[in-house]
Design a protein around this motif. Structure first.
Motif, PDB file in Angstrom:
ATOM      1  N   ASN A 497       0.815  -1.206   0.000  1.00 40.15           N
ATOM      2  CA  ASN A 497       0.000   0.000   0.000  1.00 40.15           C
ATOM      3  C   ASN A 497       0.855   1.265   0.000  1.00 40.15           C
ATOM      4  O   ASN A 497       0.428   2.295  -0.497  1.00 40.15           O
ATOM      5  CB  ASN A 497      -0.912  -0.018   1.233  1.00 40.15           C
ATOM      6  CG  ASN A 497      -1.773   1.213   1.368  1.00 40.15           C
ATOM      7  OD1 ASN A 497      -1.433   2.133   2.100  1.00 40.15           O
ATOM      8  ND2 ASN A 497      -2.885   1.243   0.648  1.00 40.15           N
ATOM      9  N   ASN A 521      -0.979   2.885  -2.738  1.00 43.12           N
ATOM     10  CA  ASN A 521      -1.602   4.197  -2.573  1.00 43.12           C
ATOM     11  C   ASN A 521      -0.564   5.314  -2.513  1.00 43.12           C
ATOM     12  O   ASN A 521      -0.848   6.435  -2.902  1.00 43.12           O
ATOM     13  CB  ASN A 521      -2.460   4.216  -1.316  1.00 43.12           C
ATOM     14  CG  ASN A 521      -3.204   5.525  -1.158  1.00 43.12           C
ATOM     15  OD1 ASN A 521      -4.025   5.872  -1.990  1.00 43.12           O
ATOM     16  ND2 ASN A 521      -2.897   6.267  -0.110  1.00 43.12           N
ATOM     17  N   ASN A 544      -3.687   7.869  -6.759  1.00 40.33           N
ATOM     18  CA  ASN A 544      -2.847   7.739  -5.570  1.00 40.33           C
ATOM     19  C   ASN A 544      -1.711   8.752  -5.595  1.00 40.33           C
ATOM     20  O   ASN A 544      -1.449   9.415  -6.594  1.00 40.33           O
ATOM     21  CB  ASN A 544      -2.293   6.323  -5.495  1.00 40.33           C
ATOM     22  CG  ASN A 544      -3.415   5.298  -5.456  1.00 40.33           C
ATOM     23  OD1 ASN A 544      -4.547   5.629  -5.161  1.00 40.33           O
ATOM     24  ND2 ASN A 544      -3.104   4.072  -5.786  1.00 40.33           N
ATOM     25  N   HIS A 730      -6.767   8.983  -1.751  1.00 37.25           N
ATOM     26  CA  HIS A 730      -6.630   7.595  -1.322  1.00 37.25           C
ATOM     27  C   HIS A 730      -7.568   6.734  -2.145  1.00 37.25           C
ATOM     28  O   HIS A 730      -8.709   7.116  -2.413  1.00 37.25           O
ATOM     29  CB  HIS A 730      -6.951   7.447   0.168  1.00 37.25           C
ATOM     30  CG  HIS A 730      -6.515   6.135   0.750  1.00 37.25           C
ATOM     31  ND1 HIS A 730      -7.249   4.977   0.609  1.00 37.25           N
ATOM     32  CD2 HIS A 730      -5.403   5.786   1.446  1.00 37.25           C
ATOM     33  CE1 HIS A 730      -6.623   3.986   1.203  1.00 37.25           C
ATOM     34  NE2 HIS A 730      -5.497   4.446   1.721  1.00 37.25           N
ATOM     35  N   LYS A 731      -7.091   5.563  -2.510  1.00 37.47           N
ATOM     36  CA  LYS A 731      -7.866   4.700  -3.402  1.00 37.47           C
ATOM     37  C   LYS A 731      -9.124   4.163  -2.750  1.00 37.47           C
ATOM     38  O   LYS A 731     -10.021   3.674  -3.444  1.00 37.47           O
ATOM     39  CB  LYS A 731      -6.999   3.541  -3.899  1.00 37.47           C
ATOM     40  CG  LYS A 731      -6.607   2.530  -2.837  1.00 37.47           C
ATOM     41  CD  LYS A 731      -5.655   1.483  -3.406  1.00 37.47           C
ATOM     42  CE  LYS A 731      -5.282   0.439  -2.354  1.00 37.47           C
ATOM     43  NZ  LYS A 731      -6.424  -0.410  -1.978  1.00 37.47           N
ATOM     44  N   ASN A 732      -9.207   4.204  -1.414  1.00 41.31           N
ATOM     45  CA  ASN A 732     -10.394   3.712  -0.723  1.00 41.31           C
ATOM     46  C   ASN A 732     -11.273   4.819  -0.161  1.00 41.31           C
ATOM     47  O   ASN A 732     -12.133   4.572   0.676  1.00 41.31           O
ATOM     48  CB  ASN A 732      -9.993   2.751   0.403  1.00 41.31           C
ATOM     49  CG  ASN A 732      -9.320   1.501  -0.124  1.00 41.31           C
ATOM     50  OD1 ASN A 732      -8.158   1.242   0.182  1.00 41.31           O
ATOM     51  ND2 ASN A 732     -10.027   0.740  -0.939  1.00 41.31           N
ATOM     52  N   ILE A 733     -11.043   6.053  -0.618  1.00 37.60           N
ATOM     53  CA  ILE A 733     -11.902   7.186  -0.297  1.00 37.60           C
ATOM     54  C   ILE A 733     -12.493   7.685  -1.605  1.00 37.60           C
ATOM     55  O   ILE A 733     -11.767   7.879  -2.585  1.00 37.60           O
ATOM     56  CB  ILE A 733     -11.124   8.326   0.390  1.00 37.60           C
ATOM     57  CG1 ILE A 733     -10.367   7.803   1.619  1.00 37.60           C
ATOM     58  CG2 ILE A 733     -12.056   9.463   0.749  1.00 37.60           C
ATOM     59  CD1 ILE A 733     -11.236   7.374   2.759  1.00 37.60           C
ATOM     60  N   GLN A 783      -8.188   0.351   5.438  1.00 31.06           N
ATOM     61  CA  GLN A 783      -7.068   1.154   4.955  1.00 31.06           C
ATOM     62  C   GLN A 783      -7.493   2.606   4.743  1.00 31.06           C
ATOM     63  O   GLN A 783      -6.729   3.533   5.037  1.00 31.06           O
ATOM     64  CB  GLN A 783      -6.520   0.546   3.673  1.00 31.06           C
ATOM     65  CG  GLN A 783      -5.777  -0.757   3.903  1.00 31.06           C
ATOM     66  CD  GLN A 783      -5.379  -1.461   2.613  1.00 31.06           C
ATOM     67  OE1 GLN A 783      -6.026  -1.292   1.578  1.00 31.06           O
ATOM     68  NE2 GLN A 783      -4.335  -2.258   2.672  1.00 31.06           N
ATOM     69  N   GLY A 784      -8.715   2.807   4.246  1.00 30.81           N
ATOM     70  CA  GLY A 784      -9.200   4.170   4.082  1.00 30.81           C
ATOM     71  C   GLY A 784      -9.337   4.891   5.408  1.00 30.81           C
ATOM     72  O   GLY A 784      -8.948   6.052   5.553  1.00 30.81           O
ATOM     73  N   TYR A 787      -5.980   5.743   6.911  1.00 33.44           N
ATOM     74  CA  TYR A 787      -5.450   6.953   6.267  1.00 33.44           C
ATOM     75  C   TYR A 787      -6.035   8.202   6.924  1.00 33.44           C
ATOM     76  O   TYR A 787      -5.317   9.156   7.241  1.00 33.44           O
ATOM     77  CB  TYR A 787      -5.782   6.910   4.781  1.00 33.44           C
ATOM     78  CG  TYR A 787      -5.489   8.181   4.016  1.00 33.44           C
ATOM     79  CD1 TYR A 787      -4.209   8.452   3.551  1.00 33.44           C
ATOM     80  CD2 TYR A 787      -6.496   9.103   3.747  1.00 33.44           C
ATOM     81  CE1 TYR A 787      -3.941   9.615   2.844  1.00 33.44           C
ATOM     82  CE2 TYR A 787      -6.242  10.262   3.040  1.00 33.44           C
ATOM     83  CZ  TYR A 787      -4.963  10.519   2.591  1.00 33.44           C
ATOM     84  OH  TYR A 787      -4.700  11.663   1.897  1.00 33.44           O
ATOM     85  N   HIS A 798     -14.728  10.190  10.716  1.00 30.79           N
ATOM     86  CA  HIS A 798     -15.827  10.172   9.753  1.00 30.79           C
ATOM     87  C   HIS A 798     -17.165  10.369  10.440  1.00 30.79           C
ATOM     88  O   HIS A 798     -18.010  11.125   9.987  1.00 30.79           O
ATOM     89  CB  HIS A 798     -15.811   8.840   8.991  1.00 30.79           C
ATOM     90  CG  HIS A 798     -16.794   8.776   7.872  1.00 30.79           C
ATOM     91  ND1 HIS A 798     -18.141   8.578   8.082  1.00 30.79           N
ATOM     92  CD2 HIS A 798     -16.641   8.875   6.532  1.00 30.79           C
ATOM     93  CE1 HIS A 798     -18.774   8.567   6.926  1.00 30.79           C
ATOM     94  NE2 HIS A 798     -17.883   8.743   5.964  1.00 30.79           N
ATOM     95  N   LYS A 815     -14.997   2.133  -1.441  1.00 28.80           N
ATOM     96  CA  LYS A 815     -14.659   3.545  -1.287  1.00 28.80           C
ATOM     97  C   LYS A 815     -15.547   4.127  -0.185  1.00 28.80           C
ATOM     98  O   LYS A 815     -16.772   4.080  -0.272  1.00 28.80           O
ATOM     99  CB  LYS A 815     -14.916   4.307  -2.586  1.00 28.80           C
ATOM    100  CG  LYS A 815     -14.302   3.662  -3.829  1.00 28.80           C
ATOM    101  CD  LYS A 815     -13.081   4.377  -4.279  1.00 28.80           C
ATOM    102  CE  LYS A 815     -12.543   3.772  -5.586  1.00 28.80           C
ATOM    103  NZ  LYS A 815     -11.368   4.465  -6.081  1.00 28.80           N
TER     104      LYS A 815
END
Length: 975
Positions: A497, A521, A544, A730-733, A783-784, A787, A798, A815
């Protein structure tokens, strides 16, 4: 005798004469059965039949009551005395659900033991039990009982009372002080009680040995008279609101073995008198406000096994005599202000398992003998002032799971064997003065997931053997003196990552193989001596974070870097060039000289497309500007004078303009509605899809919903979402392209997620997710969140993590979305990272909201744990089968203490799956995340590590995963 209360009243007498004969006979038989059950002893088999009917679960098949001559004393869970009187019912951990029937005490007047623990009992405390005057042992723990606890004085023979881990509310039952035979009292984890104080009447419990009142809303001081309860062996008052000092009189408890006062607000010094407790084995005073020194005589106790004093304000040295201990297994003193050297002989004479002294002001060398007995799992000494070399004996610590010595002043070479420790998952030696090379033995560290060696003086080449570590997620070797090539074999690290190699002397070309790291990322290889061209394939890793700046790279800058506005990522490479310019605002880079024919044709094609697109766009704009009727504009919630008067805030290079977005806001493109507006799916002229969230402004909201005028939260929600998502990469946001603002509405333009949200995928049955896919989704969400919590200058909470706020792209990569109530935490210490506005969704809310409105990063961890439970079980957070006031967390807690119960909670749609052990591992992570005490939940960084260790590919496919945890450890305080 208690009266029988029924919600449906029995028919009036005159109605009996009008009943059909069969109905009358049925009624009379039932009435007679229950009347007799309350007035005279039931036949033993009759009551057991009632139990079998009332408590549902496969385990009840163990009772075969079909024969009229059955001897109840031969049934599983039943025990009788020599006169065949039933004296014990033990159905603990049978995974039963239902209501315990009336009449147990009238059927069995000699009943001494009743253990219903770890089942799912409906309703409140079973009051009928109060008639059991012979009862000595009552265990109702982990049964999910609700309501108040009744007056318990009738249980005059009771010796052991365990009501822990339930949902009781109301006043704490102080009537237990009348039960003078009590030896064990356990009310642990009942956070719904009203605030109460420990009364002196507890001194009446002269036989009490175990007193567990943790997390019961106990308030006030620990009063000195507790020192007179000299039979105590176990005193646990943790997780409450206790204040004041620890009384010296606790040193008078000659039989005390376990003392737990952690997670309170205690002040003052640790009493020297605790050093008189010669039988003490475990003491935990962590997470308080204690000051002063650690008493030397406490560290000299002959049976001391666990010493936990972390997160206090303790000063002075760690007593050297602790090194002479022959029993010490766990030493946890992190987050204090301790000074001086570590005990030289620490671990030399005992089976040390945990060595944790991070975040103090300790100096001197590392103790050389901590691994002497081969049991050590954790070396955590980061953020101190330690000096000297890492002892060569550490390369024999083959049992280690984590070694973290970062942020010290250590020097010299790293012992070669440390690199190859077979079980280590985190190796963190960054921010020291270490030197030498990285050993090729690192290829043996097959469980390594995080390698942190930044800010040292390491040199030499990076060994290709690092590519064998297929579990690696993060590598940070920045700010060292590494030379030579970046090994092309690193393209095999498919879970990677983060790869941070900046500020070294790497002098090769950039390996094309890095393009295969689809999970990457962060790629930072800036400030090196790299040569050659930037591989086009690396641009597939966008959006990323990529940084190629300040090297000796040559050739053209890949077009995606230009389109995304990332030319700063290639700054400081004087020999780079651009094939053409997209616009005049691009930073000045020279045009590439003499392109070959193929490149010239490509450039010509791109320029032609751009010109054609500009012409078509202009024609499209003119057509709709002059021809669109005002009436149609009004139907779309716009006005002819304001439809194109949006202020634009963009966060990426855009391939569309506001006209194309606004024109597509029509009914047929609506895909959803929310409390704050409408969501559209829009196909752009270039074929790409975007999602547009149209948020109502105050003016529009007033017009649409007069009952809710001028909601000020909408403007704040828009501002929060834009400020939060605009700066995130970020790839997961979920990716926010831009924001359009006007007087009528505000438009947020996102990347489109074709597979919808996780809630629909799991619960609305439109697709089937196998376990590897679910695990990948869980890891991506984690992972998101990691971050957001750990990788930004200021953490972001969040505050509304739930499965419907997790979107899925075409490959089912998750995401995290909907940051409307997120909070940026501009503080340094975790306990300060809080908000004061209650937000979130029922079923996902952390339990501390019951007594506090503060939301911390640990609230996100709890919510993530619920989502993970959804993935494992396929259940919603709230289901009718859980019962009133129950949720998935409680339901699972009643199941997991047996293997059968644990398997029962797994999603039945995955009953064929070969990954049951990996699912159970993920369930363990979820249970840790949903611990009722926030401080006992892992961080999201730790969650990522735990989920990586539960990777499905690590199983042999037959359910034989790598986990060695036992099921009973799911509920342990420490993992």
């Amino acid at each position: 005798m208690h009266a029988l209360h029924c919600p449906n009243a029995q028919p009036p007498l005159q109605h009996l004469f009008t009943m059909p004969l069969t109905s009358l006979l049925t009624f009379l038989s039932i009435f007679t059965l229950f009347t007799c059950s309350l007035s005279s002893p039931l036949p033993q088999s009759t009551f057991l039949s009632l139990m079998k009917q009332s408590l549902i679960g496969p385990a009840m098949s163990r009772w075969d009551l079909s024969s009229p001559t059955i001897n109840p004393c031969n049934l599983t869970g039943i025990r009788c005395d020599i006169d065949f009187n039933l004296i014990s019912i033990n159905i603990s951990s049978w995974s039963l659900s239902g209501t315990f029937p009336l009449g147990v005490c009238t059927a069995y007047p000699n009943l001494q033991t009743l253990d219903l623990s770890i089942n799912d009992l409906h309703g409140g405390f079973p009051h009928d039990i109060l008639n059991c005057s012979s009862l000595q042992y009552l265990n109702l723990s982990y049964t999910g009982l609700t309501g108040s606890v009744p007056h318990l004085s009738p249980l005059c023979s009771i010796r052991s009372l365990d009501l822990s881990n339930n949902l009781f509310t109301g006043d704490f039952p102080l009537s237990i002080t009348n039960l003078t035979s009590l030896e064990v009292v356990n009310f642990n984890e009942n956070p719904g009680f009203n605030i109460w104080h420990l009364p002196k009447s507890f001194m009446q419990l002269i036989n009490i040995k175990v007193l567990i009142l943790s997390t019961t809303c106990l308030r006030g001081e620990i009063l000195p008279w507790l020192g007179n309860m000299t039979s105590l062996t176990d005193l646990e008052l943790s997780g409450n609101f206790l204040i004041g000092t620890i009384p010296e009189t606790l040193g008078r408890l000659p039989n005390l073995r376990l003392l737990e006062l952690y997670y309170n607000n205690l002040t003052g010094e640790i009493p020297q008198e605790l050093g008189n407790l010669t039988t003490l084995t475990d003491i935990d005073l962590s997470e308080n406000h204690l000051t002063g020194r650690i008493p030397e005589n406490l560290c000299a106790l002959p049976n001391l096994r666990v010493l936990q004093l972390y997160t206090n304000h303790l000063t002075g040295p760690i007593p050297a005599i602790l090194g002479n201990s022959t029993k010490l297994s766990m030493l946890s003193l992190y987050k204090n202000s301790l000074t001086g050297s570590l005990p030289e002989n620490l671990g030399r004479y005992s089976d040390l398992v945990v060595f944790e002294v991070s975040e103090n002001q300790l100096s001197g060398p590392l103790p050389p003998y901590v691994c002497e007995n081969g049991k050590l799992l954790y070396i955590l000494v980061l953020s101190n002032q330690l000096t000297g070399n890492i002892p060569s004996s550490y390369d024999a610590c083959t049992s280690l799971l984590r070694i973290r010595v970062s942020n010290n002043q250590l020097n010299g070479p790293i012992p070669e064997g440390i690199f190859g420790l077979p079980h280590v998952s985190i190796m963190d030696m960054s921010f020291n003065q270490l030197e030498g090379t990285m050993s090729k033995s690192i290829g043996n560290a097959r469980n390594l997931t995080s390698l942190y060696m930044s800010d040292n003086q390491l040199s030499g080449e990076l060994p290709a053997e690092i590519s064998r570590l297929t579990a690696l997620v993060k590598i940070d070797l920045s700010n060292n003196q590494f030379t030579g090539p970046i090994p092309s074999e690193m393209g095999n690290l498919r879970l990677l990552n983060q790869l941070s190699l900046q500020n070294n002397r790497f002098n090769s070309s950039i390996p094309e193989s890095l393009s295969s790291l689809k999970s990457l990322n962060v790629l930072n290889i800036s400030n090196n001596e790299l040569t050659g061209e930037i591989p086009d394939g690396l641009c597939s890793l966008l959006p990323n974070s990529l940084d190629f700046s300040h090297n000796n790279l040559t050739g053209p800058v890949p077009l995606p870097l230009i389109k995304e506005g990332l030319l700063e990522s290639v700054a400081g490479n004087p020999n780079l060039c651009v094939a053409f310019r997209l616009n005049l605002t691009d930073p000045v880079l020279p045009l590439c000289p003499k392109p070959n024919l193929r490149r010239r044709l490509n450039n010509l094609w791109i320029i032609s497309v751009c010109v054609l697109a500009s012409i078509l766009g202009a024609l499209f704009f003119l057509k709709h500007w002059f021809k669109k009727p005002d009436l149609l504009m009004e139907q779309e919630g716009l006005s002819s004078t304001s439809s194109f008067s949006y202020d634009v805030t963009s966060f990426h290079k855009l391939s569309f303009d506001q006209h194309e977005i606004v024109e597509a806001l029509i009914d047929k493109n609506i895909v959803g509605h929310g409390g704050s507006g409408t969501v559209y799916k829009i196909e752009l002229s270039n074929g790409e899809l975007v999602a547009v969230k149209k948020l109502w402004t105050r003016k529009t909201k007033d017009r649409v919903d007069p009952a809710s005028p001028g909601s000020p939260g909408l403007d704040r929600e828009l501002k929060t979402e834009v400020e939060t998502l605009g700066s995130i990469r970020h790839k997961n946001i979920v990716k926010l392209y831009c924001c359009y603002s006007s007087n009528d509405s505000n438009l947020l333009v996102y990347e489109y997620m074709p597979n919808g949200n996780l809630w629909d995928a799991l619960h609305n049955g439109w697709c089937f997710l196998d376990w590897p896919t679910r695990h990948r989704i869980a890891l991506g969400i984690a992972q998101g969140l990691a971050y957001l919590h750990h990788d930004l200058l200021f953490p972001i909470v969040h505050r509304d993590i739930k499965s419907s706020n997790v979107l899925l792209d075409a490959d089912f990569e998750p995401k995290v979305a909907d940051f409307g109530i997120a909070k940026v935490l501009q503080a340094r210490r975790e306990h300060e990272l809080s908000t004061t506005t209650i937000a979130g969704t029922y079923g996902y809310l952390a339990p501390e909201y019951a007594y506090s409105s503060k939301a911390t990063t640990k609230c996100d961890v709890y919510s993530f744990g619920v989502v993970l439970m959804e993935l494992v079980t396929g259940k919603k957070p709230i289901e009718p089968e859980f019962g009133d006031s129950r949720d998935i967390v409680h339901w699972i807690s009643t199941k997991i203490c047996t293997k059968e119960g644990t398997l029962e909670v797994l999603d039945r749609r995955l009953s064929w799956s070969p990954y049951k052990e990996e699912m159970i591992q993920a369930l363990r992570v979820a249970i840790r995340c949903t611990c009722s005490l926030p401080g006992l939940r892992p961080t999201m960084n730790e969650v990522v590590q735990l989920l990586i260790e539960a990777e499905p590919c690590k199983s042999d496919g037959n359910g034989n995963g790598a986990s060695s945890f036992k099921l009973k450890e799911l509920t342990n305080k420490r993992v």
